[in-house]
Design a protein around this motif. Structure first.
Motif, PDB file in Angstrom:
ATOM      1  N   PHE A  13       6.665   8.429  18.949  1.00 55.20           N
ATOM      2  CA  PHE A  13       6.785   9.326  17.739  1.00 55.20           C
ATOM      3  C   PHE A  13       6.774   8.674  16.395  1.00 55.20           C
ATOM      4  N   ILE A  14       7.460   7.686  16.264  1.00 52.41           N
ATOM      5  CA  ILE A  14       7.697   7.186  14.811  1.00 52.41           C
ATOM      6  C   ILE A  14       6.016   6.366  14.516  1.00 52.41           C
ATOM      7  N   VAL A  15       5.577   5.819  15.527  1.00 53.83           N
ATOM      8  CA  VAL A  15       4.259   5.137  15.223  1.00 53.83           C
ATOM      9  C   VAL A  15       3.119   6.306  14.832  1.00 53.83           C
ATOM     10  N   PHE A  16       3.317   7.427  15.575  1.00 53.91           N
ATOM     11  CA  PHE A  16       2.234   8.563  15.313  1.00 53.91           C
ATOM     12  C   PHE A  16       2.595   9.172  13.735  1.00 53.91           C
ATOM     13  N   THR A  17       3.991   9.116  13.362  1.00 54.88           N
ATOM     14  CA  THR A  17       4.225   9.493  12.216  1.00 54.88           C
ATOM     15  C   THR A  17       3.590   8.526  11.089  1.00 54.88           C
ATOM     16  N   MET A  18       3.772   7.352  11.055  1.00 57.40           N
ATOM     17  CA  MET A  18       3.099   6.290  10.379  1.00 57.40           C
ATOM     18  C   MET A  18       1.708   6.325  10.372  1.00 57.40           C
ATOM     19  N   PHE A  19       1.126   6.694  11.406  1.00 56.42           N
ATOM     20  CA  PHE A  19      -0.387   7.182  11.305  1.00 56.42           C
ATOM     21  C   PHE A  19      -0.771   8.081  10.435  1.00 56.42           C
ATOM     22  N   VAL A  20      -0.156   9.318  10.552  1.00 55.85           N
ATOM     23  CA  VAL A  20      -0.567  10.514  10.102  1.00 55.85           C
ATOM     24  C   VAL A  20       0.346  10.621   8.574  1.00 55.85           C
ATOM     25  N   TRP A  21       0.869   9.451   8.296  1.00 53.57           N
ATOM     26  CA  TRP A  21       1.911   9.605   7.038  1.00 53.57           C
ATOM     27  C   TRP A  21       0.906  10.155   5.760  1.00 53.57           C
ATOM     28  N   PRO A  22      -0.242   9.920   5.573  1.00 52.27           N
ATOM     29  CA  PRO A  22      -0.923  10.235   4.339  1.00 52.27           C
ATOM     30  C   PRO A  22      -0.924  11.809   4.251  1.00 52.27           C
ATOM     31  N   PHE A  23      -1.263  12.454   5.717  1.00 55.12           N
ATOM     32  CA  PHE A  23      -1.332  13.992   5.539  1.00 55.12           C
ATOM     33  C   PHE A  23       0.237  14.505   5.358  1.00 55.12           C
TER      34      PHE A  23
ATOM     35  N   VAL B 210       0.870  -1.220   0.023  1.00 54.62           N
ATOM     36  CA  VAL B 210       0.157  -0.130   0.155  1.00 54.62           C
ATOM     37  C   VAL B 210       1.006   1.035  -0.137  1.00 54.62           C
ATOM     38  N   PHE B 211       2.118   1.323   0.862  1.00 52.26           N
ATOM     39  CA  PHE B 211       2.720   2.330   0.997  1.00 52.26           C
ATOM     40  C   PHE B 211       3.534   2.756  -0.526  1.00 52.26           C
ATOM     41  N   PHE B 212       4.032   1.495  -0.979  1.00 49.68           N
ATOM     42  CA  PHE B 212       5.003   2.177  -2.174  1.00 49.68           C
ATOM     43  C   PHE B 212       4.002   2.371  -3.435  1.00 49.68           C
ATOM     44  N   THR B 213       2.936   1.858  -3.587  1.00 46.86           N
ATOM     45  CA  THR B 213       1.943   2.290  -4.684  1.00 46.86           C
ATOM     46  C   THR B 213       1.110   3.508  -4.372  1.00 46.86           C
TER      47      THR B 213
ATOM     48  N   LEU C  45      14.040   4.015   3.268  1.00 50.97           N
ATOM     49  CA  LEU C  45      15.095   4.082   4.498  1.00 50.97           C
ATOM     50  C   LEU C  45      14.208   3.366   5.526  1.00 50.97           C
ATOM     51  N   ALA C  46      12.748   3.331   5.852  1.00 48.76           N
ATOM     52  CA  ALA C  46      12.294   2.781   6.909  1.00 48.76           C
ATOM     53  C   ALA C  46      12.573   1.344   6.590  1.00 48.76           C
ATOM     54  N   VAL C  47      12.324   0.768   5.574  1.00 55.45           N
ATOM     55  CA  VAL C  47      12.255  -0.913   5.585  1.00 55.45           C
ATOM     56  C   VAL C  47      13.606  -1.147   5.657  1.00 55.45           C
TER      57      VAL C  47
ATOM     58  N   SER D  85       8.286  10.213  -0.355  1.00 53.94           N
ATOM     59  CA  SER D  85       7.656   9.358   0.464  1.00 53.94           C
ATOM     60  C   SER D  85       8.245   7.967  -0.064  1.00 53.94           C
ATOM     61  N   VAL D  86       8.801   7.569  -1.301  1.00 50.76           N
ATOM     62  CA  VAL D  86       9.344   6.601  -1.646  1.00 50.76           C
ATOM     63  C   VAL D  86      10.775   6.243  -1.109  1.00 50.76           C
TER      64      VAL D  86
END
Ligand code: HEM
Ligand code: FES
Lengths: 175, 348
Positions: free
Chosen positions: B300-310, B105-108, B331-333, B325-326
């Motif tokens: 903080f990291i989990v929160f960032t993941m939550f709101v990443w779309p914004f 979902v992320f990479f597409t 980097l995250a992976v 984002s790519v």
């Protein structure tokens, strides 16, 4: 025609409309408040029910006679809840400050430390925490955070040394 | 009167209506199986429910009985070892599948407007699955279950403000006690599954309402229909994936069955303690930094993941940052894989 009293709205004076609107709104709010209070009350009761009722019971237990406890000597006391406590006498003043009783629960994240005789230190296997014989941190996360091994409260009464320990522990070994 | 007309009178729905209801047009890229990874965690979740209920017939959640009941399931109950092992491997695969699905979902970019909310629901599902893994492992009541729970609860306690309360609520006291296991059990076997079902329902409803996001492959000719039918085409794909998973689970369960370590001993911590593999990242992170800092950064990291779309939509409106984002994803992976391998490679 009018099955519902509010459907037909004949031309009315403003005051009339306001009163109706106000009553409708007030009763909606009252109903909402009632629902929130009653279910909220239920939720609060459930929260209180789930919050642990009482702290684990503790009691003062007899350890040793002060007179027979030589300065520099130590013993291992086993509490009713199973905890092993290293009790040592460091001074000879004759009061309770002569003694220390070290818990073996690591102040970092709660693992059990063990005594390493050859290194004269307590060692915590979880994150390599090290403590000196008096329980002061020497290295590892407890040292970085400045956390010593916790001490059990001690008391002297009538020449006898008492310790305050937990009474209920988890069963150990096979049942 | 035949059975079918008897039924039709009582359940007034026709085959056509049913088809209409379930037949969402599926974009062509879902002909590729790796786009169907979203169905995999859902399927595995059903497996977890079925095997979990079977385990619950013999599992007894108290510190006196838990270990022996798992021993009974493993050694004596007919096929107990199989169901326990499938439950354990099912958990492993489910977590892996959720992560893979999320990476897809992320990479597409499928989380972009209007699907931000569904990404956040997905994040909740990820967290629920991880917590289910944690509480499930604690039920076995072997040494590592016990110490893992103790350390986990104390890490939770170092969260500012709510930490101590959350530890008390999880353990039912200051420390692990007689009433702890039944809590972990009800969280594991009732609360988390119910929450997961509700969120999965929402997740799937939103997918139906918004449609699966479209992707075009260069190999596709112009003018070809861009969709195929959910029923029966896509359903068949899912059934095939389900069968492959079932075979995989059975093979894993047979070749590498769930083992049982020494019974929990509250008086001695084993020399090497490790959580399950899916917490290696967090565990290594916690060892790298001091307690509160590590906990706050994790939050903080989990929160960032939550709101990443914004965050992403903000970045995409800046010049030169459209593809950020790519890079963040890569980097995250890499960091996750790196920290996991690091933790796996060393004893302490
Ligand atoms: C959200 C999905 C679930 C996940 C990820 C999950 C994960 C796990 C894990 C990792 C274990 C430890 C397995 C072992 O080492 O033996 C476990 C144990 C257990 N689970 Fe689940 N589980 C899930 C759902 C359920 C459900 C729905 C139930 C019951 C209704 C259940 C009941 C049990 C029981 C009774 C045990 C203890 C017995 C044993 O360890 O074999 N689980 N679970
Ligand atoms: S729990 Fe002892 S060093 Fe971390």
């Amino acid at each position: 025609m009018s099955e519902h009293p509010e459907t037909p709205v004949p031309p009315q004076e403003d005051g009339e409309l306001d009163r109706r609107g106000f009553l409708a709104r007030a009763s909606a709010y009252a109903m909402g408040a009632g629902l929130v209070t009653s279910y909220g009350c239920f939720a609060a009761m459930a929260g209180r029910y789930l919050y642990p009722a009482r702290p684990a019971p503790k009691a003062w237990m007899y350890v040793a006679e002060v007179a027979g406890f030589g300065v520099g000597s130590s013993l291992t006391y086993t509490a009713p809840d199973g905890a092993t406590v290293a009790v040592a006498r460091q001074k000879s003043a004759g009061n309770v400050d002569d003694f220390i009783a070290l818990s073996s629960t690591c102040p970092h994240l709660g693992c059990k430390v063990h005594w390493e005789g050859q290194n004269q230190r307590f060692f915590c296997p979880c994150h390599n925490g090290v403590f000196d014989p008096s329980g002061a941190p020497v290295s590892g996360p407890p040292f970085e955070a400045g956390q010593s091994l916790p001490r059990f409260p001690l008391r002297i009464e009538g020449g006898l040394l008492y310790i305050e320990v937990g009474l209920e522990g988890l069963p150990t070994g096979e049942e | 009167m035949g059975i079918s007309s008897w039924l039709k009178e009582r359940i007034p729905v026709s085959g056509d209506q049913l088809r209409e209801l379930t037949n969402e047009p599926v974009p062509n890229h879902l002909r590729h199986w790796w786009f169907c990874l979203g169905g995999t965690p859902a399927y595995l979740f059903v497996i977890q429910i079925v095997t979990g209920i079977l385990l619950a017939f013999y599992y007894e959640p108290s510190s006196r009985t838990a270990y022996n009941s798992v021993k009974y399931i493993t050694d004596e109950a007919a096929y107990g070892w199989y169901f326990r092992s499938v439950h354990k491997w099912g958990a492993t695969l489910m977590i892996a599948a959720v992560i893979l699905h999320q990476m897809r979902v992320f990479f597409t970019g499928a989380y972009r407007k209007p699907r931000e909310l569904n990404w956040m629901i997905g994040m909740c599902l990820l967290l629920l699955t991880l917590i289910a893994g944690f509480t499930g492992y604690s039920l076995v009541y072997e040494q590592l279950s016990y110490w893992g729970t103790t350390v986990g609860a104390n890490i939770g306690a170092s969260v500012p403000v709510v930490g101590d309360l959350s530890k008390q609520m999880l353990l039912g006291g200051e420390t692990y006690n007689e009433r702890t296991l039944s809590r972990l059990y009800i969280i594991h076997a009732a609360i988390l599954p119910v929450l997961t079902i509700v969120l999965l329902g929402l997740h799937i409803t939103l997918i139906r309402l918004q449609g699966v996001s479209e992707l075009k492959f260069s190999s596709e000719k112009e003018g070809e229909p861009a969709h195929f039918n959910f029923f029966p085409d896509h359903l068949l794909t899912e059934i095939k994936i389900g069968l492959v998973l079932m075979i995989l689970l059975s093979v894993l369960a047979t070749v590498l069955p769930a083992t049982l370590g020494p019974r929990a001993d509250p008086l001695s911590t084993p020399e090497v303690i490790k959580p399950e593999w899916f917490f290696y990242v967090a565990f290594r992170w916690l060892k790298l930094f001091s307690g509160t800092f590590a906990v706050i950064t994790t939050g903080f990291i989990v929160f960032t993941m939550f709101v990443w779309p914004f965050i992403d939509s903000f970045l995409r409106r800046r010049k030169g940052l459209e593809e950020a984002s790519v890079w963040v994803g890569i980097l995250a992976v890499l960091s996750i894989v790196g920290l996991t391998v690091w933790e796996a490679a060393v004893a302490h």
